[in-house]
Motif scaffolding. Structure first.
Motif, short mmCIF file in Angstrom:
data_model
loop_
_atom_site.label_atom_id
_atom_site.label_comp_id
_atom_site.label_asym_id
_atom_site.label_seq_id
_atom_site.Cartn_x
_atom_site.Cartn_y
_atom_site.Cartn_z
N ALA A 53 0.96 -11.00 -14.03
CA ALA A 53 1.75 -9.65 -14.44
C ALA A 53 2.27 -9.45 -13.02
N VAL A 54 3.25 -8.38 -13.20
CA VAL A 54 3.54 -7.41 -12.18
C VAL A 54 3.08 -5.91 -12.54
N ILE A 55 2.47 -5.42 -11.51
CA ILE A 55 2.14 -4.12 -11.61
C ILE A 55 2.88 -3.22 -10.60
N THR A 56 3.27 -2.29 -11.51
CA THR A 56 4.50 -1.52 -10.54
C THR A 56 3.66 -0.60 -9.58
N LYS A 57 5.02 -0.01 -8.68
CA LYS A 57 4.17 1.17 -8.07
C LYS A 57 3.98 2.44 -8.56
N GLY A 58 3.16 3.39 -8.52
CA GLY A 58 2.87 4.48 -9.25
C GLY A 58 4.03 5.08 -9.74
N VAL A 59 4.19 5.59 -10.93
CA VAL A 59 5.29 6.36 -11.66
C VAL A 59 4.76 7.73 -12.11
N ALA A 60 5.49 8.70 -11.33
CA ALA A 60 5.21 10.12 -11.70
C ALA A 60 6.30 10.64 -12.72
N PRO A 61 5.96 11.91 -13.33
CA PRO A 61 7.05 12.42 -14.35
C PRO A 61 8.21 12.83 -13.53
N ILE A 62 8.27 13.18 -12.42
CA ILE A 62 9.48 13.59 -11.57
C ILE A 62 9.19 12.96 -10.14
N PRO A 63 10.54 12.83 -9.57
CA PRO A 63 10.31 12.03 -7.90
C PRO A 63 9.02 12.82 -7.06
N TRP A 64 8.71 11.89 -6.31
CA TRP A 64 7.69 12.67 -5.15
C TRP A 64 8.18 12.12 -3.94
N ARG A 65 8.01 13.05 -3.05
CA ARG A 65 8.41 12.80 -1.62
C ARG A 65 7.52 11.97 -0.80
N GLY A 66 6.13 12.23 -0.95
CA GLY A 66 5.21 11.39 -0.14
C GLY A 66 4.70 12.03 0.78
N ASN A 67 4.23 11.74 1.72
CA ASN A 67 3.49 12.40 2.96
C ASN A 67 4.41 12.16 4.19
N PRO A 68 3.89 12.95 5.14
CA PRO A 68 4.78 12.79 6.61
C PRO A 68 4.33 11.65 7.24
N ALA A 69 5.32 11.24 7.97
CA ALA A 69 4.95 9.92 8.80
C ALA A 69 4.06 10.51 10.19
N PRO A 70 3.62 9.46 10.75
CA PRO A 70 3.43 8.13 10.40
C PRO A 70 2.46 7.96 9.05
N ARG A 71 2.80 6.94 8.31
CA ARG A 71 2.01 6.58 7.07
C ARG A 71 1.35 5.29 7.03
N VAL A 72 1.61 4.65 7.87
CA VAL A 72 0.56 3.27 8.06
C VAL A 72 0.06 3.04 9.27
N ALA A 73 -1.10 2.53 9.67
CA ALA A 73 -1.51 1.96 10.86
C ALA A 73 -2.43 0.84 10.77
N GLU A 74 -2.16 -0.17 11.78
CA GLU A 74 -2.95 -1.35 11.61
C GLU A 74 -4.45 -0.99 11.84
N THR A 75 -5.20 -1.70 11.49
CA THR A 75 -6.70 -1.48 11.88
C THR A 75 -7.29 -3.19 12.04
N TYR A 76 -8.48 -3.14 12.47
CA TYR A 76 -9.13 -4.64 12.53
C TYR A 76 -9.36 -4.94 11.12
N GLY A 77 -8.68 -6.18 10.57
CA GLY A 77 -8.99 -6.83 9.25
C GLY A 77 -8.27 -6.01 8.40
N GLY A 78 -7.38 -5.07 8.65
CA GLY A 78 -6.75 -4.74 7.51
C GLY A 78 -5.53 -3.31 8.00
#
Ligand code: SIN
Length: 313
Positions: A48-73
């Protein structure tokens, strides 16, 4: 388009009366709607393909930085940025209709009404099942707020089920004391399945500034580091529910996927590993198929939950 092998008889899986080519699918948010991955793998070969989350209206998301590397993840705090239901219907669903794979739409909302709105808005569309995200740790309203309280989890399930014209699976959070209580509450609310786990809440400090690195301070930890926790939760929940479980959390090899299946998962989702190796799901499918052949096991269903046999706990 890539042309990967699609016929793996032993991996055929049945969920909610639907046949799946195999039990392997991407975890929501790691694969968008699959368009960008088409260069690397044949989407037709996925369960199957599971899509990214869908909301009723567009969402802007959170302020950057949004991702960071960690050990093992990695940590992410995207905040469920998405283009909203109408764009999804106009652009993503028609794209997915061209593929012979099941489509699971991940649904997000800031309130019960918003989850209901998305599911209602997709009635009659080419969707095979819904995955309702009550476990995102990165939003202030909705998300994990519903997934840590059995009564709320039950309520969201019930309300969504009332309007859904397709099976509904609830995506659970690991940030709880008692996963069994939440899983059972969703089952009692009418859920057709459960997927677990979403990310574990974490953070990182930027030692140059002495401040939290992520724009939203906290984020969700995913990747191989969380696999033992995810596996434990699937194993713990399996004897307590009758509905199928989809295992998620740090899967990056066929052996990882097999562990989840043996713990009781009828399907598996692969998330963070897609970012490192866009063909990882093909490798997992091929690896599982070879394992079954070598062990002379006729169907993957024969080994689902096998790790519970003759264990005294
Ligand atoms: C996010 O968009 O913040 C991650 C999604 C999730 O963990 O549910």
């Amino acid at each position: 388009m890539m042309d990967d092998k699609q016929d793996h008889e032993r991996l055929k899986t049945e969920l909610w009366g639907l046949s799946f080519k195999n039990p392997v699918m991407p975890a929501s948010g790691s694969f968008a709607s699959g368009r960008e991955y088409g260069e690397y793998l044949d989407l037709n070969c996925l369960g199957a393909v599971i899509t990214k989350g869908v909301a009723p209206i567009p969402w802007r998301g959170n302020p950057a930085p949004r991702v960071a590397e960690t050990y093992g993840g990695m940590l992410n705090s995207v905040g469920l940025q998405n283009s909203g239901l109408e764009v999804f219907k106009r652009e993503d669903l028609p794209f997915l209709e061209d593929y012979d794979t099941r489509v699971g739409v991940n649904v997000v909302g800031k309130s019960v009404e918003e989850y209901v709105e998305v599911v209602k808005g997709l009635r009659g569309h080419a969707v095979d099942f819904f995955e309702v995200n009550i476990s995102c740790p990165n939003v202030k309203e909705g998300g994990v707020a519903f997934g840590v309280d059995p009564d709320m989890a039950n309520l969201v399930t019930e309300k969504v089920k009332k309007v859904a014209d397709k099976p509904v699976i609830m995506k659970l959070s690991p940030n709880v004391t008692d996963i069994v209580a939440i899983g059972k509450a969703c089952e009692e609310g009418g859920a057709d399945g459960l997927s677990l786990i979403n990310t574990l809440m974490g953070m990182k400090i930027d030692i140059k500034t002495g401040k939290p690195l992520l724009g939203n301070v906290f984020g969700g930890l995913s990747g191989p580091a969380i696999k033992p926790v995810a596996l434990r939760m699937v194993y713990q929940l399996y004897p307590h529910v009758k509905i199928p479980i989809i295992g998620i959390g740090g899967i990056r090899t066929w052996q990882d996927a097999l562990e989840f299946i043996m713990a009781g998962a009828s399907g598996v989702q692969v998330g963070t590993a897609n970012f490192q190796n866009p063909r990882v799901m093909i490798e997992i499918i091929e690896g599982l198929d070879s394992y079954l052949k070598e062990e002379n096991i006729g169907s993957i269903r024969e080994i689902t939950g096998i790790s519970h046999q003759s264990v005294n706990r």
